[in-house]
Design a protein around this motif. Sequence first.
Motif, PDB file in Angstrom:
ATOM      1  N   GLY A 151      70.236 -40.521  27.619  1.00  0.00           N
ATOM      2  CA  GLY A 151      70.777 -39.420  26.839  1.00  0.00           C
ATOM      3  C   GLY A 151      72.283 -39.474  26.680  1.00  0.00           C
ATOM      4  O   GLY A 151      72.910 -38.472  26.312  1.00  0.00           O
ATOM      5  N   LEU A 152      72.888 -40.629  26.932  1.00  0.00           N
ATOM      6  CA  LEU A 152      74.334 -40.781  26.819  1.00  0.00           C
ATOM      7  C   LEU A 152      74.757 -41.257  25.441  1.00  0.00           C
ATOM      8  O   LEU A 152      75.938 -41.212  25.100  1.00  0.00           O
ATOM      9  CB  LEU A 152      74.842 -41.763  27.886  1.00  0.00           C
ATOM     10  N   GLN A 153      73.806 -41.761  24.651  1.00  0.00           N
ATOM     11  CA  GLN A 153      74.034 -42.109  23.258  1.00  0.00           C
ATOM     12  C   GLN A 153      72.900 -41.519  22.422  1.00  0.00           C
ATOM     13  O   GLN A 153      71.827 -41.209  22.934  1.00  0.00           O
ATOM     14  CB  GLN A 153      74.080 -43.630  23.058  1.00  0.00           C
ATOM     15  N   SER A 154      73.150 -41.390  21.133  1.00  0.00           N
ATOM     16  CA  SER A 154      72.148 -40.838  20.219  1.00  0.00           C
ATOM     17  C   SER A 154      71.569 -41.944  19.356  1.00  0.00           C
ATOM     18  O   SER A 154      72.309 -42.791  18.845  1.00  0.00           O
ATOM     19  CB  SER A 154      72.762 -39.757  19.326  1.00  0.00           C
ATOM     20  N   ARG A 205      61.309 -34.442  24.755  1.00  0.00           N
ATOM     21  CA  ARG A 205      62.200 -35.348  24.034  1.00  0.00           C
ATOM     22  C   ARG A 205      63.575 -35.377  24.693  1.00  0.00           C
ATOM     23  O   ARG A 205      64.131 -34.338  25.032  1.00  0.00           O
ATOM     24  CB  ARG A 205      62.345 -34.893  22.576  1.00  0.00           C
ATOM     25  N   ILE A 206      64.109 -36.564  24.870  1.00  0.00           N
ATOM     26  CA  ILE A 206      65.456 -36.712  25.416  1.00  0.00           C
ATOM     27  C   ILE A 206      66.457 -36.493  24.283  1.00  0.00           C
ATOM     28  O   ILE A 206      66.418 -37.171  23.259  1.00  0.00           O
ATOM     29  CB  ILE A 206      65.639 -38.095  26.064  1.00  0.00           C
ATOM     30  N   LYS A 207      67.366 -35.576  24.475  1.00  0.00           N
ATOM     31  CA  LYS A 207      68.355 -35.240  23.464  1.00  0.00           C
ATOM     32  C   LYS A 207      69.596 -36.114  23.623  1.00  0.00           C
ATOM     33  O   LYS A 207      69.963 -36.497  24.735  1.00  0.00           O
ATOM     34  CB  LYS A 207      68.746 -33.766  23.574  1.00  0.00           C
ATOM     35  N   GLY A 208      70.234 -36.396  22.504  1.00  0.00           N
ATOM     36  CA  GLY A 208      71.467 -37.160  22.523  1.00  0.00           C
ATOM     37  C   GLY A 208      72.658 -36.281  22.833  1.00  0.00           C
ATOM     38  O   GLY A 208      72.552 -35.048  22.869  1.00  0.00           O
ATOM     39  N   PRO A 209      73.835 -36.875  23.068  1.00  0.00           N
ATOM     40  CA  PRO A 209      75.019 -36.090  23.448  1.00  0.00           C
ATOM     41  C   PRO A 209      75.506 -35.147  22.357  1.00  0.00           C
ATOM     42  O   PRO A 209      76.221 -34.180  22.657  1.00  0.00           O
ATOM     43  CB  PRO A 209      76.074 -37.170  23.751  1.00  0.00           C
ATOM     44  N   HIS A 210      75.133 -35.386  21.094  1.00  0.00           N
ATOM     45  CA  HIS A 210      75.568 -34.487  20.019  1.00  0.00           C
ATOM     46  C   HIS A 210      74.730 -33.211  19.990  1.00  0.00           C
ATOM     47  O   HIS A 210      75.059 -32.264  19.270  1.00  0.00           O
ATOM     48  CB  HIS A 210      75.456 -35.188  18.662  1.00  0.00           C
TER      49      HIS A 210
END
Length: 319
Positions: free
Chosen positions: A49-52, A64-69
């Motif tokens: 989850g450190l990049q999208s 769902r794993i969310k991105g940093p944005h």
Amino acid sequence: MLEVHHLNKRVSDVFSLREVSFSQKNGERLAIAGSSGSGKSTLLQLIAGLQSADQGSIQLFGQRIKGPHEQLIPGHPGLAYLPQQCDLPHHYYVHELFSYANQWDSQLGKDLFTWCRIDHLMDRQHTQLSGGEKQRIALALLLIASPRWLLLDEPFSHLDSINKAILQQVLLEVTERLSITCLLCSHHPEDIFTWADRLLVIRDGSIIADGNPEFLYRQPADTYVAGLLGEFELLTEPHARILQHNSQHLSANMKRFIRPEMLQFSREQVPNSISCQIISSQFAGRGRYYRVKCDEAEYRLYALDQQYSAGSNGYIHLL
């Protein structure tokens, strides 16, 4: 389970992750192997989850794993990520780091220090620690948050053989004791074979092989997979046909790939063997590497208990 579906990520003008899909079962030790720049670290950071991602989805525990944005603090509950460079806060004693972070009772915390082989480091400062010790401390700090899934990016790449062996044993013990599922990436085959249940091979941003590490080692699909997982020889005709005749160890998928330890030198001719001459001999710890010449071709073989000198004539055959 971890589920990665049709993941795409444009990293630069010349490189992208493309259509990456795989799953990982709870408790399965999964490794991702690939050459430098193949996309291993980018893939782990997407899962953490450190990049999208540009396209596709990643699900962990059905969420769902969310991105940093999409969230203020990057990451996912129950998932821990250990990067290649694990910088600890400076100017602290080790016991101070854990006094601020510890969420466990005192006995379980002490057990964790023992499992991670850091219980003797509590009164040391940052400058008094080796790279391997810092890495195990960083791992213990992650484990205190009680994650269920652990991602490790090239965890052995900067370690000497002693610290590497310690960390390998630590990972086996803590993941079993704490019921943590582990996913790591590496480009060193010796780090993978002793640990992984399953291996993914990535090249230029795409998964090109998925299977048991021993199977992929013995029957690589192409020269990239063969070379990534160890030394190999490319047999020429008619040597390939002669040596592989009636072999139980090779399949059509292996084509002409052969590992040095699969060849054996002997003074006497045996069925399906080729005459040769040893042209060089090199000490290799527990065994020796030999370079042999067969007609116009040269091959390398590895032997544990044989000692022959350059110029010796004989035959090679498959074990």
